[in-house]
Design an enzyme around this catalytic site. Structure first.
Site, PDB file in Angstrom:
ATOM      1  N   ASP A  32      36.642  36.441  35.593  1.00 58.41           N
ATOM      2  CA  ASP A  32      36.863  37.523  36.553  1.00 58.41           C
ATOM      3  C   ASP A  32      35.604  37.770  37.399  1.00 58.41           C
ATOM      4  OD1 ASP A  32      38.232  39.552  37.805  1.00 58.41           O
ATOM      5  OD2 ASP A  32      37.860  41.037  36.228  1.00 58.41           O
ATOM      6  N   ASN A  80      48.910  38.328  39.508  1.00 59.99           N
ATOM      7  CA  ASN A  80      48.189  38.050  40.756  1.00 59.99           C
ATOM      8  C   ASN A  80      49.112  37.799  41.959  1.00 59.99           C
ATOM      9  OD1 ASN A  80      45.541  36.237  39.031  1.00 59.99           O
ATOM     10  ND2 ASN A  80      45.585  38.367  39.696  1.00 59.99           N
TER      11      ASN A  80
END
Ligand code: IPE
Ligand code: MG
Length: 253
Positions: A32, A80
């Site tokens: 991330d 996502n």
């Protein structure tokens, strides 16, 4: 003259200890922080994903050397899809590029590549590249590299549960096997979960497989994560006492 005492063995260098700690481990990484890495440099988020792909290359290359046998990277979450199409497409393109450019290298290096996740929503050309890479690398034994693409652990567990009623042997092991088939790519217990980028959550990644995983949260954004950081993570892992609910050795008697 007093008998000379044998010298205490010199402590092994950190990288060596990390290597022995990493022997045979399944490490999973939530990579991330790509977007923030780019924004803080005044770059588009896609540049962060490109830099993140470079970081992934470095970590994949180093993994067998530090003794990791399975490495699962969270490349694209099912959540996502909520992002702008241009960003998701940029990530999908990078994944496609990775498969096209790295498959031969994986074969050379003894890396077996698998993809876990849904395949019905990714572009057909990427789906084909995934199948080709999996077939080409199927014999690799040095490292099992699992890329999670359009992955949701909750969805995987839900679909495994839907299929499970057909299974005659009802056990956690047989459930794991069904889970491994639902999203392909196997299903093995995670030893160490690393999340970069400063957030401290699991984000629907490997919920079943992380039941007894050790968690390590790193502030650095993924593009800045280095092999030295991986070694430091393995060293920290080596100092964790994993009791799996039993008593620590010191108290077990
Ligand atoms: C992680 O980086 C990579 C993917 C989700 C593909 P992010 O894109 O989540 O980056 P931040 O968290 O916005 O910085
Ligand atoms: Mg993020």
């Amino acid at each position: 003259m007093p008998a000379s005492r044998p010298l205490a063995p010199a402590p092994a260098p950190a990288s060596e200890r990390a290597r022995s700690a990493g022997q045979g481990l399944h490490v999973a990484i939530i990579s991330d922080g790509n977007g923030r890495w780019a924004s803080s440099r005044g770059l588009p988020r896609s540049a962060g994903h490109r830099a993140g792909a470079e970081a992934a290359r470095r970590i994949i290359e180093a993994s067998p050397r530090v003794g990791i046998h399975t490495l699962t990277l969270f490349a694209l979450s099912s959540a996502n899809w909520k992002r702008p199409a241009a960003e998701v497409n940029a990530i999908l393109r990078l994944l496609h590029e990775y498969l096209l450019t790295e498959t031969a290298h994986c074969v050379e290096q003894g890396v077996r590549l698998s993809v876990i996740g849904r395949r019905d929503r990714v572009p057909a050309a990427l789906r084909q590249a995934i199948a080709d890479s999996e077939a080409a690398t199927a014999r690799g034994t040095r490292l099992h590299l699992r890329l999670a693409i359009d992955y949701s652990a909750r969805d995987a567990i839900f679909h495994a549960a839907c299929r499970f009623y057909k299974v005659t042997e009802l056990s956690p092991e047989s459930f794991s096997r069904v889970l491994a088939e639902v999203y392909r790519g196997g299903s093995t217990e995670v030893d160490l979960l690393i999340r970069t980028g400063g957030e401290q959550r699991l984000s629907d990644f490997l919920l079943w497989e992380c039941a007894f995983a050790e968690f390590l949260f790193v502030r650095k954004a993924w593009p800045d994560f280095t092999v030295a950081d991986l070694e430091a993570a393995l060293e920290e892992f080596a100092h964790r006492e994993r009791t799996r609910g039993a008593l620590p050795d010191a108290l077990a008697g």
